[in-house]
Each structure stands twice: as C-alpha cells, then as structure tokens.
Scaffold this motif. Structure first.
Motif, PDB file in Angstrom:
ATOM      1  N   THR A 258      -0.944  -0.912  -9.880  1.00 49.63           N
ATOM      2  CA  THR A 258      -0.854  -1.084  -8.419  1.00 49.63           C
ATOM      3  C   THR A 258      -1.740  -0.043  -7.740  1.00 49.63           C
ATOM      4  O   THR A 258      -2.519  -0.356  -6.830  1.00 49.63           O
ATOM      5  CB  THR A 258       0.619  -0.897  -7.948  1.00 49.63           C
ATOM      6  OG1 THR A 258       1.411  -1.854  -8.610  1.00 49.63           O
ATOM      7  CG2 THR A 258       0.765  -1.013  -6.442  1.00 49.63           C
ATOM      8  N   ASN A 261      -5.483  -0.788  -8.351  1.00 46.42           N
ATOM      9  CA  ASN A 261      -5.957  -1.909  -7.514  1.00 46.42           C
ATOM     10  C   ASN A 261      -6.156  -1.466  -6.066  1.00 46.42           C
ATOM     11  O   ASN A 261      -7.107  -1.865  -5.403  1.00 46.42           O
ATOM     12  CB  ASN A 261      -4.955  -3.069  -7.546  1.00 46.42           C
ATOM     13  CG  ASN A 261      -5.036  -3.828  -8.862  1.00 46.42           C
ATOM     14  OD1 ASN A 261      -6.085  -3.870  -9.497  1.00 46.42           O
ATOM     15  ND2 ASN A 261      -3.931  -4.411  -9.281  1.00 46.42           N
ATOM     16  N   ARG A 262      -5.237  -0.614  -5.605  1.00 48.09           N
ATOM     17  CA  ARG A 262      -5.332  -0.164  -4.217  1.00 48.09           C
ATOM     18  C   ARG A 262      -6.579   0.713  -4.030  1.00 48.09           C
ATOM     19  O   ARG A 262      -7.260   0.625  -3.011  1.00 48.09           O
ATOM     20  CB  ARG A 262      -4.061   0.581  -3.821  1.00 48.09           C
ATOM     21  CG  ARG A 262      -3.749   0.390  -2.351  1.00 48.09           C
ATOM     22  CD  ARG A 262      -2.423   1.008  -1.975  1.00 48.09           C
ATOM     23  NE  ARG A 262      -1.274   0.320  -2.519  1.00 48.09           N
ATOM     24  CZ  ARG A 262      -0.031   0.811  -2.495  1.00 48.09           C
ATOM     25  NH1 ARG A 262       0.191   1.990  -1.942  1.00 48.09           N
ATOM     26  NH2 ARG A 262       0.982   0.147  -3.003  1.00 48.09           N
ATOM     27  N   SER A 265      -9.524  -1.581  -3.684  1.00 51.86           N
ATOM     28  CA  SER A 265      -9.633  -2.209  -2.350  1.00 51.86           C
ATOM     29  C   SER A 265     -10.170  -1.203  -1.339  1.00 51.86           C
ATOM     30  O   SER A 265     -10.996  -1.550  -0.487  1.00 51.86           O
ATOM     31  CB  SER A 265      -8.274  -2.671  -1.831  1.00 51.86           C
ATOM     32  OG  SER A 265      -7.677  -3.514  -2.738  1.00 51.86           O
ATOM     33  N   LEU A 266      -9.695   0.038  -1.436  1.00 54.38           N
ATOM     34  CA  LEU A 266     -10.180   1.065  -0.502  1.00 54.38           C
ATOM     35  C   LEU A 266     -11.668   1.310  -0.716  1.00 54.38           C
ATOM     36  O   LEU A 266     -12.441   1.439   0.234  1.00 54.38           O
ATOM     37  CB  LEU A 266      -9.390   2.365  -0.684  1.00 54.38           C
ATOM     38  CG  LEU A 266      -7.973   2.331  -0.105  1.00 54.38           C
ATOM     39  CD1 LEU A 266      -7.096   3.422  -0.714  1.00 54.38           C
ATOM     40  CD2 LEU A 266      -8.017   2.485   1.417  1.00 54.38           C
ATOM     41  N   GLN A 298      -1.910   5.554   3.012  1.00 51.58           N
ATOM     42  CA  GLN A 298      -2.119   4.346   2.193  1.00 51.58           C
ATOM     43  C   GLN A 298      -1.212   4.327   0.960  1.00 51.58           C
ATOM     44  O   GLN A 298      -0.889   3.280   0.432  1.00 51.58           O
ATOM     45  CB  GLN A 298      -3.582   4.275   1.717  1.00 51.58           C
ATOM     46  CG  GLN A 298      -4.586   3.992   2.806  1.00 51.58           C
ATOM     47  CD  GLN A 298      -4.526   2.553   3.307  1.00 51.58           C
ATOM     48  OE1 GLN A 298      -4.123   1.656   2.572  1.00 51.58           O
ATOM     49  NE2 GLN A 298      -4.878   2.340   4.558  1.00 51.58           N
ATOM     50  N   PHE A 299      -0.850   5.518   0.475  1.00 47.19           N
ATOM     51  CA  PHE A 299      -0.021   5.596  -0.738  1.00 47.19           C
ATOM     52  C   PHE A 299       1.352   6.180  -0.403  1.00 47.19           C
ATOM     53  O   PHE A 299       1.950   6.873  -1.215  1.00 47.19           O
ATOM     54  CB  PHE A 299      -0.731   6.438  -1.813  1.00 47.19           C
ATOM     55  CG  PHE A 299      -1.906   5.737  -2.424  1.00 47.19           C
ATOM     56  CD1 PHE A 299      -1.757   4.928  -3.549  1.00 47.19           C
ATOM     57  CD2 PHE A 299      -3.175   5.839  -1.862  1.00 47.19           C
ATOM     58  CE1 PHE A 299      -2.839   4.265  -4.108  1.00 47.19           C
ATOM     59  CE2 PHE A 299      -4.271   5.170  -2.413  1.00 47.19           C
ATOM     60  CZ  PHE A 299      -4.099   4.385  -3.541  1.00 47.19           C
TER      61      PHE A 299
END
Ligand code: PMV
Length: 317
Positions: A258, A261-262, A265-266, A298-299
């Motif tokens: 996860t 993947n994030r 995307s960033l 974001q996290f």
C-alpha cells in the motif's frame, strides 16, 4: 571496567545483501547508508569477577538463546583483541523496534563494540571500531560513522572498510519510517542472505548491479541531487528484494505494498519521494525537508517517525 555508549541505526541506500566470506564478514558488494538520528541503542558493559559467562539484558529483560550466543561470540572476539579475561553484564536499551527491519542490529553492535572495548580499557580508532562492529552485524560497521557512509567491500580483510563519504552536510535530507509491524521478523537477515545466495538465480546479477550503483550514488550524494539519490535507493531496494523473492522468501506485507503504491502515485504527480525497505515490512520514505508535512498528511494512516542524518557512535561516560 564499566562503559556506556550510544549508536544510531543506519539505513542503506545501496543495500548490502550477501557475504563472500561469512567468517571474516566480507560482503559480496559494497554498500552506502545514512546514519539516522531517530533510532538508537544505548549499551552499558560492565566486566565483573565471578561471572561464569556474559549476561545480556535488552530493555530490562534477560536474553537467552540465539541472540545471546551471537552477543557472547562477539564478546569473545573483544576479549581476544583487548586481553580482557572477565565476562560482562551487558545492558542495552533499544530506542528502535528490535529485529523489525529497522536496522536495530546496526546500532546494537556498534554501541556494543564501543562500550565493550572501552570498558576493557582499549581505545580503538574509528576504523578499528568499525571493523570490530562488522563482526557483530555487517551493517553495524557503518553506524560507527555519522551521515552518509560507504562500506567498501575491498579485496581482503584490511581493505574492507567503512568510511564517511566526503561531502558537505545535507541538512534537508529526511527519512520517514512508516511503522507497519513492530514485531521481530521470523527470518533474520543473516539467514535470508544465506538463502538468497543458495537459492536465488539472480544473486550474481544482484551483486554486480549493486557494485555498479556505488559510484553514481556517491556522486549524487556529493552533489546533493535528491531525485537521483532517491531513484537509485529505490532501485537498490527493489533489486535486493527481487533477489530474495526469487529464492522464495519475502518480507513484504499488504501494508508495505500500500505504501509503495502510494509513493508511486505521488511520484506520478510530481512529488520527489522514494521508498526503501530492509529485512522487514517497514517502509522508509526518502524526501527533502520541504515535503515532510505533505507526506505526513498523505501517510496519516501510518505511524510515522521523521529522521535526519545523525551522529556516529559515541561514549556516554
Ligand atoms: O547487517 P545485517 O546482517 O543486519 O544486514 C543488513 C541487511 C540490510 O539491512 C537489508 C541491508 C543493509 O545494507 O543494511
């Protein structure tokens, strides 16, 4: 006969993964790391008459079994080098989750090397201390030094040394550790490396490729080129884990993917953030100071610890 030391953990940007000589602890490839300021180990060593063997307490709890054996073997080496004849009581406080892929062994053996030699009355130079720490855990040889460190695989025992990379301080460099699993891992890095060497068809390719990444990483660090450092570090991490995966083992958990993947995307939306992972499921983000707040937002569903480049090992006496 008593001494206390503190060492920070280090996280590799170009990973060490594999040994060409496990007796002498010579790595298959050179590696580069950053010593962090957020996670550390403090260790007190006291040699005592009357002890029949070394005793080891971690966070107040007596340690037995494999972990004790490893510490005792290391202490035997210290005794051989320093001439000390007594056994010791060793008390460590880990300000970092133990054996969870957060490099606790790098801070542990670096702090133990300094405390145990000083308590024995020996003053080792930093290169000697680094060489000693390596026998406890390969990555520990890098935690002796502050900031960005190169561990050269060398050609023999003598030339296999770690040393700081000559560069200006990089105060804006940050690593954010995302705490995915605090528990000790089932497969320790020693065993995982061994299995990779034995069973991974990609092991040779991994070592050659890792060696080729050393020079580009050194130059990117010296020139503070953050995107280049981040890309190389992420590549090294993925290639190390790929070599392990090909041997049928992995540390990745769903939350690790996860986070990865994030990050991707960033990156796609133009943010300069990269990830790295060690022998555990926890993901570390590489970024610059200006992006820390954005990334923490974001996290926000992860427990995150922000670290900066930190100091080398030091005596607390
Ligand atoms: O030093 P060890 O045996 O804990 O191995 C460290 C392995 C990695 O953390 C995955 C990579 C590295 O270079 O620190």
């Amino acid at each position: 006969m008593i001494a206390t030391a503190r060492a920070n953990t280090n996280i590799a940007l170009i990973k060490y993964w594999g040994k060409r000589d496990s007796q002498q602890m010579l790595p298959s490839n050179s590696s580069i790391s950053v010593t962090l300021d957020g996670f550390y180990t403090e260790t007190q060593v006291e040699y005592q008459t009357g002890l029949m063997s070394d005793e080891f307490f971690l966070d107040g709890e007596r340690v037995i079994g494999k972990s004790l054996d490893r510490v005792q073997n290391f202490m035997d080496r210290i005794r051989r080098v320093t001439g000390m004849t007594q056994y010791a009581r060793i008390q460590s406080e880990n300000h970092v989750p133990t054996e969870a892929g957060l490099a606790s062994s790098s801070s542990a053996f670096s702090a133990l090397a300094l405390a145990a030699t000083q308590a024995a009355g020996a003053e080792l130079s930093l290169p000697e201390l680094s060489r000693m720490a390596r026998y406890g855990s390969g990555s520990a040889c890098r935690s002796v030094y502050p900031g960005f460190v190169l561990w050269d695989k060398g050609t023999d025992e003598e030339s296999c040394v770690a040393a700081p990379i000559a560069m200006e301080a990089w105060d804006d460099f940050r690593m954010i550790a995302l705490m995915i699993d605090h528990r000790a891992k089932k497969l320790d890095s020693r065993e995982a490396m061994k299995r990779t060497q034995m069973y991974s068809p990609y092991f040779e390719a991994w070592t050659q490729d890792a060696e080729r990444m050393i020079q580009p990483m050194c130059s990117a660090l010296q020139q503070h080129r953050f995107a280049a450092v981040g890309k190389l570090a992420q590549q090294s991490c993925l290639r190390m884990h790929a070599s392990l995966l090909a041997a049928g083992q992995w540390y990745l958990q769903a939350e690790s993917l996860t986070a990865m993947n994030r990050v991707q995307s960033l990156q796609d939306s133009g943010v300069d953030v990269y990830f790295t992972m060690d022998a555990g499921p926890n993901v570390k983000l590489l970024c610059e100071a200006k992006d820390v707040d954005l990334l923490l937002a974001q996290f926000s569903d992860f427990t995150a610890v922000v670290c900066r480049p930190g100091e080398g090992v030091k005596s607390l006496d």
